[in-house]
Design an enzyme around this catalytic site. Sequence first.
Site, PDB file in Angstrom:
ATOM      1  N   ASP A  22      46.974  30.113 -35.008  1.00  0.00           N
ATOM      2  CA  ASP A  22      45.921  29.150 -35.346  1.00  0.00           C
ATOM      3  C   ASP A  22      46.500  28.063 -36.256  1.00  0.00           C
ATOM      4  O   ASP A  22      47.006  28.372 -37.329  1.00  0.00           O
ATOM      5  CB  ASP A  22      44.788  29.923 -36.057  1.00  0.00           C
ATOM      6  CG  ASP A  22      43.721  29.001 -36.622  1.00  0.00           C
ATOM      7  OD1 ASP A  22      43.601  27.849 -36.143  1.00  0.00           O
ATOM      8  OD2 ASP A  22      43.001  29.451 -37.534  1.00  0.00           O
ATOM      9  N   ASN A  24      44.749  25.270 -37.412  1.00  0.00           N
ATOM     10  CA  ASN A  24      43.819  24.482 -38.242  1.00  0.00           C
ATOM     11  C   ASN A  24      42.852  25.322 -39.062  1.00  0.00           C
ATOM     12  O   ASN A  24      41.866  24.819 -39.588  1.00  0.00           O
ATOM     13  CB  ASN A  24      43.048  23.483 -37.373  1.00  0.00           C
ATOM     14  CG  ASN A  24      42.157  24.186 -36.362  1.00  0.00           C
ATOM     15  OD1 ASN A  24      42.274  25.401 -36.179  1.00  0.00           O
ATOM     16  ND2 ASN A  24      41.272  23.462 -35.714  1.00  0.00           N
ATOM     17  N   ASP A  26      40.639  27.638 -38.390  1.00  0.00           N
ATOM     18  CA  ASP A  26      39.276  28.039 -37.997  1.00  0.00           C
ATOM     19  C   ASP A  26      39.234  29.493 -37.512  1.00  0.00           C
ATOM     20  O   ASP A  26      38.197  29.965 -37.040  1.00  0.00           O
ATOM     21  CB  ASP A  26      38.697  27.090 -36.932  1.00  0.00           C
ATOM     22  CG  ASP A  26      39.484  27.116 -35.630  1.00  0.00           C
ATOM     23  OD1 ASP A  26      40.503  27.843 -35.555  1.00  0.00           O
ATOM     24  OD2 ASP A  26      39.090  26.409 -34.677  1.00  0.00           O
ATOM     25  N   ASP A  30      45.241  28.215 -31.216  1.00  0.00           N
ATOM     26  CA  ASP A  30      45.139  26.933 -30.505  1.00  0.00           C
ATOM     27  C   ASP A  30      46.530  26.479 -30.063  1.00  0.00           C
ATOM     28  O   ASP A  30      47.531  27.147 -30.353  1.00  0.00           O
ATOM     29  CB  ASP A  30      44.466  25.887 -31.408  1.00  0.00           C
ATOM     30  CG  ASP A  30      45.069  25.886 -32.802  1.00  0.00           C
ATOM     31  OD1 ASP A  30      46.308  25.745 -32.891  1.00  0.00           O
ATOM     32  OD2 ASP A  30      44.322  26.084 -33.793  1.00  0.00           O
ATOM     33  N   ASP A 208      43.034  32.632 -10.970  1.00  0.00           N
ATOM     34  CA  ASP A 208      42.073  33.653 -11.362  1.00  0.00           C
ATOM     35  C   ASP A 208      41.291  34.148 -10.134  1.00  0.00           C
ATOM     36  O   ASP A 208      40.890  33.343  -9.286  1.00  0.00           O
ATOM     37  CB  ASP A 208      41.109  33.035 -12.380  1.00  0.00           C
ATOM     38  CG  ASP A 208      40.178  34.065 -13.002  1.00  0.00           C
ATOM     39  OD1 ASP A 208      40.684  35.007 -13.608  1.00  0.00           O
ATOM     40  OD2 ASP A 208      38.942  33.911 -12.877  1.00  0.00           O
ATOM     41  N   GLU A 265      45.867  36.430  -9.030  1.00  0.00           N
ATOM     42  CA  GLU A 265      45.286  37.697  -9.478  1.00  0.00           C
ATOM     43  C   GLU A 265      44.615  38.334  -8.265  1.00  0.00           C
ATOM     44  O   GLU A 265      43.538  37.913  -7.859  1.00  0.00           O
ATOM     45  CB  GLU A 265      44.265  37.445 -10.586  1.00  0.00           C
ATOM     46  CG  GLU A 265      43.717  38.740 -11.149  1.00  0.00           C
ATOM     47  CD  GLU A 265      42.386  38.598 -11.867  1.00  0.00           C
ATOM     48  OE1 GLU A 265      42.082  39.439 -12.704  1.00  0.00           O
ATOM     49  OE2 GLU A 265      41.629  37.653 -11.570  1.00  0.00           O
TER      50      GLU A 265
HETATM   51  C1  NOJ Z   1      39.955  37.643 -14.385  1.00  0.00           C
HETATM   52  C2  NOJ Z   1      40.376  37.306 -15.765  1.00  0.00           C
HETATM   53  O1  NOJ Z   1      41.658  37.828 -16.023  1.00  0.00           O
HETATM   54  C3  NOJ Z   1      39.318  37.858 -16.675  1.00  0.00           C
HETATM   55  O2  NOJ Z   1      39.695  37.801 -18.026  1.00  0.00           O
HETATM   56  C4  NOJ Z   1      38.037  37.109 -16.403  1.00  0.00           C
HETATM   57  O3  NOJ Z   1      36.998  37.664 -17.187  1.00  0.00           O
HETATM   58  C5  NOJ Z   1      37.645  37.186 -14.938  1.00  0.00           C
HETATM   59  N1  NOJ Z   1      38.756  36.956 -14.064  1.00  0.00           N
HETATM   60  C6  NOJ Z   1      36.568  36.170 -14.603  1.00  0.00           C
HETATM   61  O4  NOJ Z   1      37.093  34.876 -14.583  1.00  0.00           O
HETATM   62 CA    CA Z   2      42.358  26.932 -34.404  1.00  0.00          CA
END
Ligand code: NOJ
Ligand code: CA
Length: 524
Positions: A22, A24, A26, A30, A208, A265
């Site tokens: 991190d 900054n 918070d 980032d 994804d 994935e």
């Molecule tokens: C797979 C991702 O790795 C996971 O973290 C996410 O919640 C789901 N796809 C939905 O996008």
């Molecule tokens: Ca941050």
Amino acid sequence: MSPEPWWTSAVFYQVYPRSFADSNGDGIGDLDGLTARLGHLQELGVDAIWLNPVTVSPMADHGYDVADPRDIDPLFGGLAAFERLVDAAHQRGIKVTMDVVPNHTSSQHPWFQAALAAGPGTDARERYYFRDGRGPSGKRPPNNWTSVFGGPAWTRVVEPDGNPGQWYLHLFDAEQPDLDWEHPDVFDDFEKTLRLWLERGVDGFRIDVAHGMAKPPGLPDAKDDIKVLHHSDDDPRFNHPSVHEIHRGIRTIVDDYPGAVTVGEVWVMDNIRWAEYLRPDELHLGFNFRLTKIEFDAGEIHAAIRNSLKATAIENATPTWTLSNHDVGREVTRYGGGEIGLRRARAMAMVMLALPGAVFIYNGAELGLPDVELPDEVLQDPTWERSGRTERGRDKCRVPIPWSGDAPPFGFSTTADTWLPMPADWATLTVEKQDADPDSTLSFFRRALELRRGRGEFDNTELEWLTPPKDALIFRRAGGLVCALNAGRRPIALPDGELILASAPLVDGQLPPDAAAWLVRSPG
Ligand code: NOJ
Ligand code: CA
């Protein structure tokens, strides 16, 4: 002969940006935080970063709910911080790959907001799966699908006239409506996203839910109720054959950028169906989750590796290996936790790094971090609420990385109020402490990656199994590397060869339980 593409033997390092560093104060990691810590990755010796989502998002699923796929969220520092990261990583010889999320958007995405406002029967609704409910007043969801995070995969909307109306499909959180890829806008828009980031210099994408996107016509009911966060091949929500056409479309775009890689994935367990994603005109790489699914057992590990190699061989694709990620939990804990879990995790890291193909290391694995038992009140994964508080979800493996010092936030941030609390007993696991200790897990990983990168014995992808003692496994790479794993209770004799690395000290010249060794021999 042209050289192999860079990713065929790459070590990818997965950065979960919220949890890395991190800049900054918070309490949330980032991109400038990551850029400032790139030295750690260079010293570790990784080839590429896989960055979990950093695009604009309300963060209902920490970035996997994307409201604008072509801009970087201010929480992570915005576009300027992303450019600084890509430049700095490239200067250090580290490639940058990023997550893209084609299956769904955020419910805050302008398309979804427009669809809600436009009402039933309008074109704006066609980019998602809006359907009327079942039963006389449409009170029941259109089918029996459940969300991967628990509860129904459908949410009913309030129509512009104030009445309850249609339902929309979301395989994940209600704030992640599924896109309908039959609508031409969806592909066109995705193309824009891919090209934008490729033009900005990224080296590829992690796709994804790459086995999602396409749905069976008519959205038929599933046979049985499907468990939360569970993957089965007999599931109408995923792996519909028309998804391959989408991947072919993606590939034609990515091919315009030589060297760029896609890794999907793909939660498909059947070898033949999984390998279909790796046909020469589809994905370059597919995640292989087999090693995340098994115990520390020589027979199971052997079978998982053989099975993985068999699956990739179907399309002559590059094998990939991973022991953990932000969804499945950390290997130290899976292997029993504590001293034993750590010993086994180190041993399995050596097995994974000795295998041919690409490897994915989840941030913190190089420190031997375990999962963390978090109190109910800090849990953030939507799975917790959607499962009716029966599944704790994935926060346990997303706790921020400990960098330095003796107390939380361990140099991760300047505030101790980090987005997930850090355990006080991680003081011995910080990068700073491990950096100074030649026997630490970090020093061990650095050495292992250095050997993997530098030694010719890791060349040549052919692999042969040697006859092991009971509860052990031994394989030899054609280049001359031999890897032995002892998953039994008694020390075993080392195979022939010159020892170049062991995950734990030898005992009377033998390989102790829960340990692995690398040896080199002349090829042949
Ligand atoms: C797979 C991702 O790795 C996971 O973290 C996410 O919640 C789901 N796809 C939905 O996008
Ligand atoms: Ca941050």
